[in-house]
Enzyme design. Sequence first.
Site, PDB file in Angstrom:
ATOM      1  N   ASP A   1       0.852  -1.185   0.000  1.00  0.00           N
ATOM      2  CA  ASP A   1       0.000   0.000   0.000  1.00  0.00           C
ATOM      3  C   ASP A   1       0.893   1.242   0.000  1.00  0.00           C
ATOM      4  O   ASP A   1       2.118   1.158   0.132  1.00  0.00           O
ATOM      5  CB  ASP A   1      -0.960  -0.047   1.204  1.00  0.00           C
ATOM      6  CG  ASP A   1      -2.215   0.772   0.959  1.00  0.00           C
ATOM      7  OD1 ASP A   1      -3.255   0.475   1.556  1.00  0.00           O
ATOM      8  OD2 ASP A   1      -2.160   1.708   0.135  1.00  0.00           O
TER       9      ASP A   1
ATOM     10  N   GLU B   1     -10.522   6.696   4.598  1.00  0.00           N
ATOM     11  CA  GLU B   1      -9.484   6.102   5.428  1.00  0.00           C
ATOM     12  C   GLU B   1      -9.533   6.609   6.866  1.00  0.00           C
ATOM     13  O   GLU B   1     -10.627   6.774   7.425  1.00  0.00           O
ATOM     14  CB  GLU B   1      -8.119   6.309   4.765  1.00  0.00           C
ATOM     15  CG  GLU B   1      -8.072   5.718   3.344  1.00  0.00           C
ATOM     16  CD  GLU B   1      -6.680   5.628   2.771  1.00  0.00           C
ATOM     17  OE1 GLU B   1      -6.484   6.057   1.630  1.00  0.00           O
ATOM     18  OE2 GLU B   1      -5.783   5.101   3.449  1.00  0.00           O
TER      19      GLU B   1
HETATM   20  C1  GLC Z   1      -4.455   4.201  -0.047  1.00  0.00           C
HETATM   21  C2  GLC Z   1      -5.358   3.034   0.307  1.00  0.00           C
HETATM   22  C3  GLC Z   1      -5.481   2.005  -0.779  1.00  0.00           C
HETATM   23  C4  GLC Z   1      -5.355   2.653  -2.142  1.00  0.00           C
HETATM   24  C5  GLC Z   1      -3.949   3.218  -2.260  1.00  0.00           C
HETATM   25  C6  GLC Z   1      -3.729   3.936  -3.593  1.00  0.00           C
HETATM   26  O1  GLC Z   1      -3.670   4.552   1.052  1.00  0.00           O
HETATM   27  O2  GLC Z   1      -5.056   2.348   1.515  1.00  0.00           O
HETATM   28  O3  GLC Z   1      -6.761   1.359  -0.618  1.00  0.00           O
HETATM   29  O4  GLC Z   1      -5.582   1.693  -3.168  1.00  0.00           O
HETATM   30  O5  GLC Z   1      -3.630   4.097  -1.191  1.00  0.00           O
HETATM   31  O6  GLC Z   1      -4.538   5.060  -3.678  1.00  0.00           O
END
Ligand code: GLC
Length: 590
Positions: free
Chosen positions: A280, A472
């Site tokens: 991530d 988030e």
């Molecule tokens: C974010 C999220 C993830 C996402 C990634 C790219 O922090 O946790 O779900 O796909 O970054 O945007």
Amino acid sequence: MISHFKKWISILLTLTLIAGCAPKPIEVNEDEVLFKKIAQLVQAERNNFAYVDSLEYTLGSVLSGGGSHPTSNNAAGWRNLVSQYQKQSPTPIIYGVDAVHGHNNLKGATIFPHNIGLGATQDEDLLYRIGVATGKEVSATGVHWNFAPTLAVAQDIRWGRTYESYSEDHNIVSSLGLAYIKGLQSTGIAATAKHFLADGATKFNPDSGYKLDQGDAPLDEETLRRIHLYPYYEAIQEGEVLTVMISYSSINGEKLHGSKYWITDVLKGELGFKGLVISDWEAIHQLEGSLYQQIVQSMNAGIDMLMQPFNWKSVVDTMFRAVKNNDISRERIDDAYERVMYVKTQLGLLDNTFEMANESVINSNEHKALAREAVAKSLVLLKNQNQVLPLQKTAKILLIGPGIDNAGLASGGWTFSWQGENSSQNLPQATTLKKAFEAVASAHGGMITTDRSKINEVDVVILALAELPYAEEVGDATDLSLTGSMMHPDNQDAINFAKTSNKPVVTILTAGRPRLIHEELKDWDAFVMAWLYGSEAAGITDVLYGDLDFTGKLPFTWPKTSNTDVISSQNSQRDVNQILFDIGYGLKTR
Ligand code: GLC
């Protein structure tokens, strides 16, 4: 003699000439090959990776983070963005976005209900069709990879990402996630099962700073496998999902991004996952130690590509050093590289057979109708006394509350921007609740007003309450009341007005999770949960006016307490006294 001598001399000269012209065996610079392989294992964010950078650093992938769109935020602008990278990159890149409820970074895209609302439909065929529609709108912009679906089995609805989860029930998550993956990948777009593992099982722990998002899941292995691993098993075995994203969170104190057991032994070994595992966003920085140590630990755990939006150059250089030092084996690099190439092959990137859908699919009438169907099927009726619903189409209606005319609140996070929008400004394609009501009233002689002074002229009040948008950790909540965490400030005033109106009140809640309503519910004649329904509010009026009946069922238990780690149906110690409505509950009007 001389002639013989001359002959041999001429032969020798000829041979020397030939040898001198013979192409020198290309000196295969092993380090160069290794460096280019390693570059394929790193992903940068578009704002920090210029086209020219890819001449030296031939990265494997580029992403748009939430809300990161080209200046011309239309199909042509996106296609140009991606094609510029392809022109510069010796090995075609794979371009990824979060299209988690439609191609939500793209202006004018169809915005489907977020997963929690789709969980209420329990309709696999619908999810398949939404996967297809989303894949087509993504491919129409030249993008190859969608970081969706989330397969979280959320257990505590105070989590800011609850709305990205289909349900607290792993069977619902698995069946709907699988259907979506099949639909999306049928259009040639790579899906991402995320976030591995047990991202929705973190505990709201004062010791971890009350963090739910990216927190710790203190669970026994039987529970982890039965509830949280199960959707991945289906996604891999049945759905052949091409990519998996690792969770920021921990299990029993071990960061997933450093867990060789869960990534290599279980995901790749037991489950037989053949695609690529991506980290991530800068998640490896949460591992102990220096960048060198974080790269070594995460790559040796089995991650194949590092999402490093900003420091991608030092990540490539550092990983190269780690391999030269034998802290990461060449076999590990080869495995990761082969997985990246496998996904690129499946997508037709290496033989240039990736097909883009025609841009006419973007928010097409077919997709709008599909979203409208999804909205209607997602609604859950929790109260309807005196048969106040369905409404008469000739009814005189007063609309009040922050949710009546705001496409941003209706869509929530991950919509046009990462944290979402608090207005309709950037969502011109959307039909708001007010527009939907006005369309029906104008066609049938009804009257719609937002003028509270006309309260004595109307038959019924629609009280549209809403959460503010969030994504988030921003959405982590401690107070789930209607005036608590992330609730819109105008809710209370509207609640008070409705209470003194002496008119029947139909409350519609637009939110990414259940909220506490047990105090106010007695003042309402009807209550409808609309979740985060997106751009097609006509799906709501289709049901409120009775063209369709309610079919939605709660995908999460509805609490009477903000202490919501004691109510999930998956919790063997759930406190039934803290439950207002159980998972699966939902009324019909007929
Ligand atoms: C974010 C999220 C993830 C996402 C990634 C790219 O922090 O946790 O779900 O796909 O970054 O945007």
